[in-house]
Design a protein around this motif. Structure first.
Motif, PDB file in Angstrom:
ATOM      1  N   ASN A   1      -1.741   7.466   7.071  1.00 39.93           N
ATOM      2  CA  ASN A   1      -0.331   7.356   6.684  1.00 39.93           C
ATOM      3  C   ASN A   1      -0.101   8.197   5.441  1.00 39.93           C
ATOM      4  O   ASN A   1      -0.570   7.852   4.365  1.00 39.93           O
ATOM      5  CB  ASN A   1       0.025   5.903   6.351  1.00 39.93           C
ATOM      6  CG  ASN A   1       0.267   5.052   7.585  1.00 39.93           C
ATOM      7  OD1 ASN A   1       0.341   5.576   8.684  1.00 39.93           O
ATOM      8  ND2 ASN A   1       0.409   3.754   7.382  1.00 39.93           N
TER       9      ASN A   1
ATOM     10  N   LEU B   1       0.827  -1.201   0.000  1.00 42.37           N
ATOM     11  CA  LEU B   1       0.000   0.000   0.000  1.00 42.37           C
ATOM     12  C   LEU B   1       0.869   1.261   0.000  1.00 42.37           C
ATOM     13  O   LEU B   1       0.549   2.248   0.629  1.00 42.37           O
ATOM     14  CB  LEU B   1      -0.933  -0.038   1.210  1.00 42.37           C
ATOM     15  CG  LEU B   1      -1.752  -1.339   1.304  1.00 42.37           C
ATOM     16  CD1 LEU B   1      -2.647  -1.315   2.529  1.00 42.37           C
ATOM     17  CD2 LEU B   1      -2.566  -1.564   0.044  1.00 42.37           C
TER      18      LEU B   1
ATOM     19  N   THR C   1     -12.573   1.828   9.790  1.00 39.70           N
ATOM     20  CA  THR C   1     -11.477   1.826   8.810  1.00 39.70           C
ATOM     21  C   THR C   1     -11.852   2.642   7.578  1.00 39.70           C
ATOM     22  O   THR C   1     -12.953   2.510   7.049  1.00 39.70           O
ATOM     23  CB  THR C   1     -11.139   0.383   8.384  1.00 39.70           C
ATOM     24  OG1 THR C   1     -10.975  -0.430   9.544  1.00 39.70           O
ATOM     25  CG2 THR C   1      -9.838   0.350   7.576  1.00 39.70           C
TER      26      THR C   1
ATOM     27  N   ALA D   1      -5.157   4.646   7.821  1.00 35.82           N
ATOM     28  CA  ALA D   1      -3.750   4.447   7.428  1.00 35.82           C
ATOM     29  C   ALA D   1      -3.635   4.346   5.911  1.00 35.82           C
ATOM     30  O   ALA D   1      -2.800   5.008   5.287  1.00 35.82           O
ATOM     31  CB  ALA D   1      -3.191   3.192   8.097  1.00 35.82           C
TER      32      ALA D   1
ATOM     33  N   GLY E   1       4.232   4.676  12.714  1.00 37.75           N
ATOM     34  CA  GLY E   1       3.481   3.956  11.688  1.00 37.75           C
ATOM     35  C   GLY E   1       2.013   3.880  12.069  1.00 37.75           C
ATOM     36  O   GLY E   1       1.621   4.310  13.166  1.00 37.75           O
ATOM     37  N   GLY E   2       1.225   3.348  11.165  1.00 36.95           N
ATOM     38  CA  GLY E   2      -0.213   3.254  11.392  1.00 36.95           C
ATOM     39  C   GLY E   2      -0.566   2.297  12.525  1.00 36.95           C
ATOM     40  O   GLY E   2      -1.566   2.490  13.226  1.00 36.95           O
ATOM     41  N   SER E   3       0.254   1.270  12.704  1.00 36.02           N
ATOM     42  CA  SER E   3       0.006   0.367  13.830  1.00 36.02           C
ATOM     43  C   SER E   3       0.158   1.129  15.140  1.00 36.02           C
ATOM     44  O   SER E   3      -0.615   0.943  16.085  1.00 36.02           O
ATOM     45  CB  SER E   3       0.994  -0.802  13.802  1.00 36.02           C
ATOM     46  OG  SER E   3       0.862  -1.536  12.614  1.00 36.02           O
TER      47      SER E   3
ATOM     48  N   LYS F   1       1.393   6.321   2.549  1.00 34.83           N
ATOM     49  CA  LYS F   1       0.616   5.488   1.642  1.00 34.83           C
ATOM     50  C   LYS F   1       0.089   6.384   0.507  1.00 34.83           C
ATOM     51  O   LYS F   1       0.784   6.631  -0.454  1.00 34.83           O
ATOM     52  CB  LYS F   1      -0.454   4.728   2.411  1.00 34.83           C
ATOM     53  CG  LYS F   1       0.173   3.574   3.243  1.00 34.83           C
ATOM     54  CD  LYS F   1      -0.830   2.726   3.979  1.00 34.83           C
ATOM     55  CE  LYS F   1      -0.180   1.502   4.631  1.00 34.83           C
ATOM     56  NZ  LYS F   1      -1.091   0.794   5.530  1.00 34.83           N
TER      57      LYS F   1
ATOM     58  N   SER G   1      -3.205  -4.913  13.363  1.00 36.97           N
ATOM     59  CA  SER G   1      -2.619  -4.212  14.517  1.00 36.97           C
ATOM     60  C   SER G   1      -3.618  -4.096  15.673  1.00 36.97           C
ATOM     61  O   SER G   1      -3.191  -3.911  16.825  1.00 36.97           O
ATOM     62  CB  SER G   1      -2.132  -2.819  14.108  1.00 36.97           C
ATOM     63  OG  SER G   1      -3.171  -2.061  13.530  1.00 36.97           O
TER      64      SER G   1
ATOM     65  N   ASN H   1      -2.720   3.610  15.700  1.00 40.52           N
ATOM     66  CA  ASN H   1      -3.871   2.850  16.195  1.00 40.52           C
ATOM     67  C   ASN H   1      -3.694   2.502  17.670  1.00 40.52           C
ATOM     68  O   ASN H   1      -4.643   2.543  18.457  1.00 40.52           O
ATOM     69  CB  ASN H   1      -4.053   1.558  15.395  1.00 40.52           C
ATOM     70  CG  ASN H   1      -4.677   1.798  14.023  1.00 40.52           C
ATOM     71  OD1 ASN H   1      -5.229   2.872  13.766  1.00 40.52           O
ATOM     72  ND2 ASN H   1      -4.592   0.809  13.151  1.00 40.52           N
TER      73      ASN H   1
END
Ligand code: PLP
Length: 464
Positions: free
Chosen positions: A282, A74, A224, A255, A133-135, A285, A173, A138
């Motif tokens: 993100n 992505l 999401t 993300a 990061g997106g994890s 991305k 995640s 979150n």
């Protein structure tokens, strides 16, 4: 230093030249990696000549993510204005916790965050930060949700039974983060998605009611914007009332596709984003900055302070909290991820960011149209998504993707939805043009034609 910078630009110029004719680096089986490249570390230093040779080999052997042969993840492409920002960030090497250590760069990060909040439509109580990061963003949302429901959890730990709700097709995640923050993987409730990959309200209602009966405290709903496989967008507004009623924190995990925020044409896909408690996306991305560039925005920044501030007399010695960004971040030392987003945004304007988003949807339309007009293909994904899920001639998607990779032809991945496996083609590289998309399909078709023997099911079809 000058010589090193010269070496850098020489190697990179050569790579750019090579990428023009070779969009995929030569495949090295992982079992052969250490026999193919000398990556060893030794006690003695290396001569400059050998050092340069090794660096070159390494760079040329590395997976190419910026070319029109890379559709595997992505992210992709290479945005030069954002690269400039990231190179500068490396050279300047600031840590974003205090004004004293980062100086003017604090203004860069604050400006990006303020502008994103303004676009969402939030007032001056809102705020945000960058994480690795997106994890991680979150994770931050889950911690803030936990601390709002159990205000002393950060001091005494958790004794209440909390639950979090997320789509069965959301990012992995979420269960990891539930483990990290003491909620526990078993207390993640997977809400059913419909055939479009969107969260179902009836399923959420049912799960919340069951949990209330059983003495759980519903804590967080994770929505999401751009699910990892189908690229679906949950309908935010459908879920606000039920979450208000039960005091559930609403996080929007954008993300993958939260950056539609920047497009007049596509921001309707996250209608209601201003109603959530937190929103992450993100920029590495859809916006196309180098990895990683992950933002989390909160409607009320007091939650960032409540969950992430800590006194540290050795660190916070001067200036107001608004300039000491370490007070609201997950990390202590933190690299400057804001600058690459700022250099890009400053250079192309918000209109330029919008164009980057719109290009990707246009490329996705090109891909879907090609598939729909060609009976050798089956399409499994839907409009308004930059993930195009398909199969070709009933060939196993796993086999096809793997062979394309092992023959250094194309990098593309597969996924599944409702037990159907398919190739997931992602038009996230905004430097591609419609011809690159058509070339992808042409390359894939030619590969199959030239390698019929590799596809047993196909051979049967042709000979049988
Ligand atoms: C990519 C992605 C993430 C994770 O982001 P990282 O920066 O890779 O940690 C989370 N959620 C969704 C929907 C994603 O697509």
């Amino acid at each position: 230093m000058e010589k090193t910078l010269e070496l850098f630009s020489q190697i990179f110029m050569d790579l750019l030249e090579d990428e023009k004719t070779k969009s995929v680096s030569s495949y090295i089986p992982s079992s052969e990696l250490f026999n193919t490249l000398d990556l060893s570390l030794a006690k003695a230093p290396m001569s400059e000549v050998d050092f340069e040779k090794v660096i070159r080999e390494l760079v040329f052997a590395t997976t190419r993510t910026a070319t029109s042969g890379f559709f595997n993840q992505l992210f992709g492409g290479r945005n030069e204005k954002a690269i400039l920002g990231d190179l500068l960030a490396v050279m300047l090497n600031n840590s974003m916790y205090t004004y004293k250590a980062a100086g003017a760069q604090i203004g860069v990060e604050a400006t990006v965050l303020r502008n994103v909040c303004d676009i969402i439509g939030w007032d001056e109580n809102s705020g945000g930060t960058f994480a690795a990061g997106g994890s991680m963003t979150n994770f931050m949302s889950m911690l803030m949700a936990r601390d709002r429901v159990v205000s002393d959890a950060r001091n005494v730990g958790l004794s209440d039974k909390l639950t979090v709700y997320t789509s069965e097709v959301s990012h992995y995640s979420i269960p990891k983060n539930a483990a990290f923050c003491g909620i526990g993987r078993d207390n993640v409730r997977y809400v059913k998605a419909d055939k479009f990959g969107k969260l179902r309200l009836d399923s959420l209602q049912k799960l919340i009611e069951e949990d209330l009966v059983n003495g759980f405290k519903p804590t967080l709903l994770n929505l999401t914007a751009g699910t990892t496989v189908l690229g679906a967008f949950d309908s935010i507004k459908d879920f606000i009332d039920i979450c208000k009623k039960h005091n559930i924190w609403v996080h929007l995990d954008g993300a993958y596709c939260g950056s539609v925020l920047f497009s007049e044409k596509y921001k309707h896909l996250i209608d209601g984003v201003e109603l959530v408690d937190s929103f992450s996306f993100n920029a590495h991305k859809m916006i196309g900055t180098p990895l990683s560039c992950s933002l989390i925005l909160v409607r009320d920044k007091v939650h960032l302070y409540d969950s992430f501030s800590n006194d540290a007399s050795y660190l916070y010695q001067t200036d107001h909290d608004d300039f000491n960004l370490g007070k609201t971040s997950l990390q202590c030392g933190r690299r400057n991820d804001a600058l690459k987003f700022w250099t890009l945004w400053r250079s192309v304007g918000t209109i330029g960011l919008e164009a980057i988003i719109d290009v990707q949807f246009n490329l996705a339309d090109v891909a879907r149209e090609y598939i729909r007009n060609n009976s050798d293909y089956t399409l499994y994904s839907y409009d308004d998504s930059i993930s195009i899920c398909f199969n070709y001639k009933d060939i196993s998607p796993v086999a096809l993707c793997t062979l394309l990779y092992e023959h250094s032809t194309l990098l593309v991945g597969y996924g599944s939805h409702e037990n159907v496996e398919f190739i997931r083609f992602v038009t996230i590289n905004a430097q591609n043009n419609p011809q690159d998309i058509l070339n992808f399909f042409a390359t894939l078709e030619q590969f199959v034609e030239e390698n019929v023997a590799l596809f047993p099911s196909l051979k049967d079809q042709i000979t049988g």
